[in-house]
Design an enzyme around this catalytic site. Structure first.
Site, mmCIF file in Angstrom:
data_model
loop_
_atom_site.group_PDB
_atom_site.id
_atom_site.type_symbol
_atom_site.label_atom_id
_atom_site.label_comp_id
_atom_site.label_asym_id
_atom_site.label_seq_id
_atom_site.Cartn_x
_atom_site.Cartn_y
_atom_site.Cartn_z
ATOM 1 N N LYS A 105 56.811 63.720 85.923
ATOM 2 C CA LYS A 105 57.265 65.117 85.955
ATOM 3 C C LYS A 105 57.427 65.608 84.526
ATOM 4 O O LYS A 105 58.491 65.498 83.952
ATOM 5 C CB LYS A 105 58.603 65.216 86.680
ATOM 6 C CG LYS A 105 58.511 64.910 88.149
ATOM 7 C CD LYS A 105 59.835 65.203 88.820
ATOM 8 C CE LYS A 105 59.901 64.527 90.174
ATOM 9 N NZ LYS A 105 61.052 63.690 90.343
ATOM 10 N N MET B 91 67.831 65.163 77.541
ATOM 11 C CA MET B 91 67.135 66.405 77.933
ATOM 12 C C MET B 91 67.717 67.618 77.215
ATOM 13 O O MET B 91 67.862 68.691 77.816
ATOM 14 C CB MET B 91 67.224 66.611 79.455
ATOM 15 C CG MET B 91 66.547 65.516 80.235
ATOM 16 S SD MET B 91 66.830 65.632 82.013
ATOM 17 C CE MET B 91 68.458 64.935 82.177
ATOM 18 N N ASP C 23 56.761 56.735 86.630
ATOM 19 C CA ASP C 23 57.102 58.027 86.018
ATOM 20 C C ASP C 23 56.449 58.204 84.658
ATOM 21 O O ASP C 23 55.958 57.260 84.058
ATOM 22 C CB ASP C 23 58.624 58.128 85.863
ATOM 23 C CG ASP C 23 59.280 58.649 87.127
ATOM 24 O OD1 ASP C 23 58.556 58.962 88.081
ATOM 25 O OD2 ASP C 23 60.523 58.728 87.147
HETATM 26 N N1 SAH Z 1 66.571 57.568 83.485
HETATM 27 C C1 SAH Z 1 66.323 57.778 82.083
HETATM 28 C C2 SAH Z 1 66.580 59.210 81.669
HETATM 29 C C3 SAH Z 1 65.671 60.221 82.304
HETATM 30 S S1 SAH Z 1 65.960 61.860 81.731
HETATM 31 C C4 SAH Z 1 67.170 56.806 81.252
HETATM 32 O O1 SAH Z 1 68.041 56.135 81.799
HETATM 33 O O2 SAH Z 1 66.924 56.702 80.061
HETATM 34 C C5 SAH Z 1 64.781 61.989 80.427
HETATM 35 C C6 SAH Z 1 65.481 62.072 79.088
HETATM 36 O O3 SAH Z 1 65.800 60.755 78.625
HETATM 37 C C7 SAH Z 1 64.624 62.640 77.983
HETATM 38 O O4 SAH Z 1 64.629 64.062 78.005
HETATM 39 C C8 SAH Z 1 65.347 62.114 76.759
HETATM 40 O O5 SAH Z 1 66.518 62.846 76.492
HETATM 41 C C9 SAH Z 1 65.746 60.731 77.227
HETATM 42 N N2 SAH Z 1 64.782 59.691 76.794
HETATM 43 C C10 SAH Z 1 63.992 58.938 77.566
HETATM 44 N N3 SAH Z 1 63.264 58.068 76.823
HETATM 45 C C11 SAH Z 1 63.623 58.280 75.545
HETATM 46 C C12 SAH Z 1 63.249 57.709 74.296
HETATM 47 N N4 SAH Z 1 62.338 56.722 74.217
HETATM 48 N N5 SAH Z 1 63.824 58.184 73.159
HETATM 49 C C13 SAH Z 1 64.739 59.164 73.202
HETATM 50 N N6 SAH Z 1 65.141 59.743 74.353
HETATM 51 C C14 SAH Z 1 64.599 59.317 75.509
#
Ligand code: SAH
Length: 258
Positions: free
Chosen positions: A61, A175, A39
């Site tokens: 995505k 998000m 991803d």
């Molecule tokens: N499965 C992922 C989340 C996917 S949704 C998890 O468990 O973390 C994607 C959202 O995750 C982004 O919009 C943001 O809100 C958050 N996110 C992912 N990586 C991040 C990071 N390094 N720092 C801050 N927020 C993050």
């Protein structure tokens, strides 16, 4: 490739950004996979550990720009598994936290394909730790919730900001960048104090990490003034106040070790 055998799909959490925040099991699977579908938020450095024969498939995505549809991701997973391959579906954070991992696993099960889920450190946990904010703390917060800030979370029930405003001590919103003004408005509408501290953590756990601290009253203005970008986590709650103390403790620990 394990010819003659049916393959297997591993839904693997890559962690929140820092490539070292991945499990030993996930790393072992990356090293042994025949095919890796990864991803957008997966740290690309992790792909360097793949086997030399491994096929890499990007299926990120970005909002409004999908490299592959969910249907073709699903079909690709099944096609390779049926050919006997070990397939790693590498997802940012944890595969089951806003990662559509459950949908993919259910679909695979329905088609009789062996599947295993390997957890990862989710963004809220990673970003909280790297910015010195405890999601729970005796005296400040006895509960936390991971909430999606995205309104287009297809088909799911509406987010109960009325209950979240009071029923949970710390909110970690995923998000939520584009919806920040609306989230703020909802929480204020339902009586959350305007003085509640809020942290915005962009690119948490990476060298590009940026932290903006404010209160519910003006967090939307701070985000706009500093052009907050995705990926970012919004942490709302009293625990944000003790960030300074925890950072001081971490620095002290570093000095002691050094
Ligand atoms: N499965 C992922 C989340 C996917 S949704 C998890 O468990 O973390 C994607 C959202 O995750 C982004 O919009 C943001 O809100 C958050 N996110 C992912 N990586 C991040 C990071 N390094 N720092 C801050 N927020 C993050």
């Amino acid at each position: 490739m394990r010819s003659g055998l049916s393959g297997k799909v591993y839904l693997v959490g890559a962690g929140p950004g820092d490539p070292e925040l991945i499990s030993v099991k996930a790393m072992r699977l990356i090293q042994s996979a025949d095919v890796i579908l990864y991803d957008r938020l997966v740290n690309k450095e992790l792909l360097r550990y793949r086997a030399s024969h491994a096929q890499l498939i990007y299926c990120g995505k970005a909002p409004g720009a999908h490299a592959m549809s969910q249907l073709s991701i699903q079909q690709t997973l099944m096609q390779h598994a049926r050919q006997g391959s070990t397939v790693v579906r590498l997802k940012g954070g944890d595969p089951l936290v806003f990662g559509r991992g459950a949908e993919e696993a259910i679909e695979l099960a329905e088609h009789g394909i062996d599947c295993e889920i390997v957890p990862g450190i989710t963004a809220a946990i990673g970003a909280a730790a790297s910015s010195g904010i405890p999601l729970t703390h005796r005296g400040y917060a006895a509960s936390f919730a991971c909430v999606t800030g995205s309104r287009c979370h297809g088909g799911s029930p509406p987010i109960r900001w009325d209950l979240l405003a009071h029923g949970v001590d710390t909110l970690a919103v995923y998000m939520g960048v584009s919806e920040l003004p609306a989230i703020r408005e909802q929480l204020l509408l339902y009586g959350k104090s305007a003085s509640t501290p809020v942290a915005l953590i962009e690119n948490g756990t990476t060298p590009d990490q940026r932290i903006l601290i404010s209160t519910l009253a003006d967090i939307h203005a701070i985000a706009a003034a500093h052009s907050l970008q995705n990926p970012a986590i919004i942490i709302i709650g009293e625990v944000v106040r003790i960030r300074g103390q925890l950072l001081a403790a971490q620095e002290q620990a570093l000095i002691l070790i050094g």
